[in-house]
Write a protein that holds these residues in place. Structure first.
Motif, PDB file in Angstrom:
ATOM      1  N   VAL A 119      21.113  18.819   7.561  1.00  0.00           N
ATOM      2  CA  VAL A 119      21.942  18.000   8.444  1.00  0.00           C
ATOM      3  C   VAL A 119      21.771  18.370   9.915  1.00  0.00           C
ATOM      4  O   VAL A 119      22.571  17.989  10.738  1.00  0.00           O
ATOM      5  N   ASP A 120      20.700  19.118  10.245  1.00  0.00           N
ATOM      6  CA  ASP A 120      20.408  19.319  11.673  1.00  0.00           C
ATOM      7  C   ASP A 120      19.390  18.274  12.145  1.00  0.00           C
ATOM      8  O   ASP A 120      19.714  17.359  12.869  1.00  0.00           O
ATOM      9  N   TYR A 121      18.159  18.376  11.627  1.00  0.00           N
ATOM     10  CA  TYR A 121      17.139  17.415  12.061  1.00  0.00           C
ATOM     11  C   TYR A 121      17.023  16.191  11.160  1.00  0.00           C
ATOM     12  O   TYR A 121      16.277  15.272  11.457  1.00  0.00           O
ATOM     13  N   ASP A 122      17.764  16.195  10.049  1.00  0.00           N
ATOM     14  CA  ASP A 122      17.809  15.019   9.174  1.00  0.00           C
ATOM     15  C   ASP A 122      16.444  14.500   8.749  1.00  0.00           C
ATOM     16  O   ASP A 122      16.243  13.290   8.632  1.00  0.00           O
TER      17      ASP A 122
ATOM     18  N   LYS B 134      13.317  10.173  18.017  1.00  0.00           N
ATOM     19  CA  LYS B 134      13.801  10.540  16.675  1.00  0.00           C
ATOM     20  C   LYS B 134      15.218  11.087  16.814  1.00  0.00           C
ATOM     21  O   LYS B 134      15.424  12.112  17.452  1.00  0.00           O
ATOM     22  N   PRO B 135      16.202  10.394  16.258  1.00  0.00           N
ATOM     23  CA  PRO B 135      17.571  10.911  16.312  1.00  0.00           C
ATOM     24  C   PRO B 135      17.711  12.190  15.479  1.00  0.00           C
ATOM     25  O   PRO B 135      17.081  12.313  14.421  1.00  0.00           O
ATOM     26  N   VAL B 136      18.502  13.121  15.948  1.00  0.00           N
ATOM     27  CA  VAL B 136      18.794  14.348  15.198  1.00  0.00           C
ATOM     28  C   VAL B 136      20.313  14.554  15.178  1.00  0.00           C
ATOM     29  O   VAL B 136      21.030  13.865  15.904  1.00  0.00           O
ATOM     30  N   TYR B 137      20.785  15.503  14.360  1.00  0.00           N
ATOM     31  CA  TYR B 137      22.222  15.723  14.210  1.00  0.00           C
ATOM     32  C   TYR B 137      22.927  14.387  13.974  1.00  0.00           C
ATOM     33  O   TYR B 137      23.911  14.057  14.645  1.00  0.00           O
ATOM     34  N   GLN B 252      27.115  11.066   7.949  1.00  0.00           N
ATOM     35  CA  GLN B 252      26.178  12.175   8.049  1.00  0.00           C
ATOM     36  C   GLN B 252      25.697  12.652   6.679  1.00  0.00           C
ATOM     37  O   GLN B 252      24.561  13.079   6.544  1.00  0.00           O
TER      38      GLN B 252
END
Ligand SMILES: Cc1cc2nc3c(=O)[nH]c(=O)nc-3n(C[C@H](O)[C@H](O)[C@H](O)COP(=O)(O)OP(=O)(O)OC[C@H]3O[C@@H](n4cnc5c(N)ncnc54)[C@H](O)[C@@H]3O)c2cc1C
Ligand SMILES: Nc1ncnc2c1ncn2[C@@H]1O[C@H](COP(=O)(O)O)[C@@H](O)[C@H]1O
Lengths: 248, 319
Positions: A119-122, B134-137, B252
């Motif tokens: 769940v950090d860089y997904d 690139k989206p993160v968190y 999430q």
């Protein structure tokens, strides 16, 4: 059977992200780190499998000194031993995968559990990478797992449905929510974990495959409007959706 | 610099995925900018309307065909995809960031020993390099990323890139019959959720949260969704309560979605929920608490009781 589980040490999902001054990573000040949520399902499945077929469970985590907190928690859940692949450097996924794969080879195992996604860089690709490097079978995002002899029957959710997969060990399985209910560490487990050793191995990276040029916050949305406080606002809402937003 | 683009076209049940049209369109735009050649590959058995790919700017597609490829199998599909990418010496490969895309893209990256960036929401050409967003968190931050290797692979987040057809051009379809298929990983059964649109693929999503209080109250959410041709989603609280399946969870630790319209009903807007849906193009919130954080990301809101507002909304849409 020896079973490996790979666990990542990540910021709690409630974290409000601030970008650090290097503009490439988040500012870890005040951030609480936890066992990656999906990895708890992976650990549970590894422990259940061990209980069913016998053997031992080894956890591997790649990161810095602080990853030991996560490894302690994992040991407290009942994992037998732990390896920390230690590095201070930021590494991309494929480089991490190569390091994990090398350690998995040393462990001489045929069954590896991971989480579906960190769940950090997904990214949600580590299991697939490691399986490809080791030439293992892969089931990604499993919601059901059964092992009998060498044979694996697993299930996973796909877009708009569910598929049943038959494969065999050697295999990497990545865990999706729904696979099981992770156990809590018992007091006895926590005490026992204090005595277990975490083996540390320094790793050297050969260079990254991707570069992060910049990390930034997403553009902020402008404040929206409250159209009303009860059902009388519905016609206006529908008009806005049709005429202003043009989405219906 | 990339000379040869390859677009992976994903099919399920013989139908090409919308997210693959998005990849074809984006790929053809980039190939034009970089003056590169482009072609597509699709794996499966009977597949409809392959020549339509031409309308998205790619005029050659190879169909790797065998009856045993009717169902997706990661071992069979990866092996064939890798072999094809190597044969044509592709140096820039695009796929949709679906379950299948995430299965086979890493296998190819390992084989080509090259950089892979998954779940991109933008690809831009800077000089001769491609820079990915690139989206993160879970979208709380964005990264700009480039690969470091002569070959590169990118997967594109569904529903972000537009898939409009730009011409009536027909693509040349080359069928390659495959002799043997590696089924060491074999999908023996596929159960479809009947009549249900998946949140990750929908243009409109109506989601319900804990404020709906009971499973049966999702009836009005389903009715509203049916009225709009939308998929239904849920907050984790609604999933944990057992009212909705996990496949509906947005957030999430659920699915990340970017529909044109997201309607959040009786959802407070916890940070983990916002993470999964805040990149939606338009957001509507219906919540009786006017201070609920969901209003902070909503374009339009009604600060009222869902049990009054939703039935009224269904009626209004029927007009
Ligand atoms: C590790 C971790 C991962 C998580 N992942 C996710 C995730 O992926 N997705 C996710 O959604 N959450 C996730 N969560 C949970 C998240 O923190 C929240 O608990 C959850 O999103 C709350 O769901 P909710 O908004 O439905 O419920 P609540 O927060 O209880 O909100 C209910 C809302 O309904 C409103 N309401 C009540 N009655 C009515 C009515 N009659 N009409 C209109 N409004 C009404 C209330 O005002 C309230 O705002 C995660 C949490 C953790 C710890
Ligand atoms: N640094 C790491 N150390 C150990 N395991 C990891 C690490 N990074 C990722 N993993 C494993 O790979 C899974 C998927 O991660 P990712 O592909 O990064 O989203 C995680 O759930 C972990 O099981």
């Amino acid at each position: 059977m020896k079973i490996v589980v790979c666990v990542n040490h990540v910021p709690d999902t409630a974290t409000r992200v601030n970008i650090s001054t290097n503009q490439k990573t988040i500012d870890s000040n005040g951030v609480t780190y936890v066992v990656n949520p999906y990895d708890e399902f992976a650990i549970e499945e590894a422990l259940k499998t061990k209980e069913a077929v016998g053997g031992e469970v080894v956890a591997i985590s790649l990161g810095n000194e602080t990853n030991k907190e996560t490894l302690r928690k994992v040991l407290a859940m009942g994992v037998d031993s732990a390896v920390l692949l230690k590095t201070e450097e930021a590494m991309d996924s494929l480089s991490v995968a190569k390091a994990l794969a090398q350690e998995i080879k040393i462990q001489n195992t045929e069954l590896v559990f991971m989480g579906k996604q960190s769940v950090d860089y997904d990214n949600a690709i580590m299991g697939q990478y490691v399986a490809a490097i080791l030439d293992f079978n892969i089931v990604a995002a499993a919601t059901n797992f059964n092992l009998s002899g060498n044979k694996i029957i697993a299930e996973r959710e796909i877009e708009g449905g569910k598929e049943t997969i038959e494969t065999s060990i050697p295999a990497v399985i990545t865990a999706q929510k729904g696979l099981n209910e992770p156990r809590y560490a018992s007091l006895k487990g926590i005490m026992a974990a204090k005595k277990k050793v975490i083996e540390e191995k320094e790793i050297i990276i050969s260079g990254n495959f991707v570069n992060v040029i910049e990390m930034k916050k997403p553009p902020q949305k402008a404040a929206g409007k409250i159209v009303g406080v009860d059902a009388s606002a519905v016609p206006e809402l529908v008009r806005l959706l049709k005429e202003e937003a043009k989405v219906i | 610099m990339a000379n040869k683009f390859l677009i992976y076209v994903e099919q399920r049940d013989g139908n090409i995925k919308k997210s693959s049209f998005e990849a074809l369109k984006k790929g053809s735009e980039l190939a034009k900018l970089l003056n590169a050649k482009i072609e597509a590959v699709v794996i499966g058995n009977e597949i409809g309307n392959l020549e339509d790919i031409g309308g998205y700017g790619v005029n050659k597609v190879t169909h790797l065909k065998n009856a045993e490829l009717t169902n997706y199998s990661v071992s069979a599909y990866s092996e064939l995809f890798i072999k094809f990418a190597e044969e044509i010496n592709a140096d820039l490969i695009l796929l949709a960031n679906t379950l299948m895309g995430k299965d086979i893209a890493p296998a190819l990256a390992v084989k080509l020993n090259c950089g892979l960036v998954v779940d991109c929401t933008e690809l831009e050409v800077n000089n001769v390099n491609i820079i990915a967003t690139k989206p993160v968190y879970a979208g709380k931050a964005l990264t700009l990323v480039e690969t470091n290797t002569p070959k590169s692979i990118f997967t594109l987040r569904p529903n972000v890139f537009t898939a409009g057809k730009s011409s009536a051009m027909k693509a040349e379809v080359i069928v390659q019959n495959i002799d043997t298929v590696n089924l060491s990983n074999n999908v023996t059964k596929v159960v479809k959720t009947e009549g249900k649109l998946d949140v990750s693929e929908a243009d409109i999503i109506v989601s319900g949260g804990r404020g709906l209080k009971a499973a049966e109250n999702f009836g009005m959410i389903e009715e509203l969704a049916a009225q709009l041709g939308a998929a239904t989603g849920a907050s984790r609280a609604a999933v944990d309560a057992g009212w909705r399946p996990h496949s509906d969870q947005v957030g999430q630790t659920g699915k990340t979605v970017s529909p044109n319209l997201y309607i959040a009903v009786a959802i407070s807007g916890a940070i983990q929920h916002l993470a999964g849906m805040q990149s939606s193009k338009f957001i509507v919130a219906i919540n009786k608490d006017k201070d609920a954080p969901i209003f902070g990301v909503a374009d339009y809101g009604i600060a009222g009781d869902a049990f009054e507002v939703i039935p009224a909304l269904i009626e209004e849409l029927k007009k």
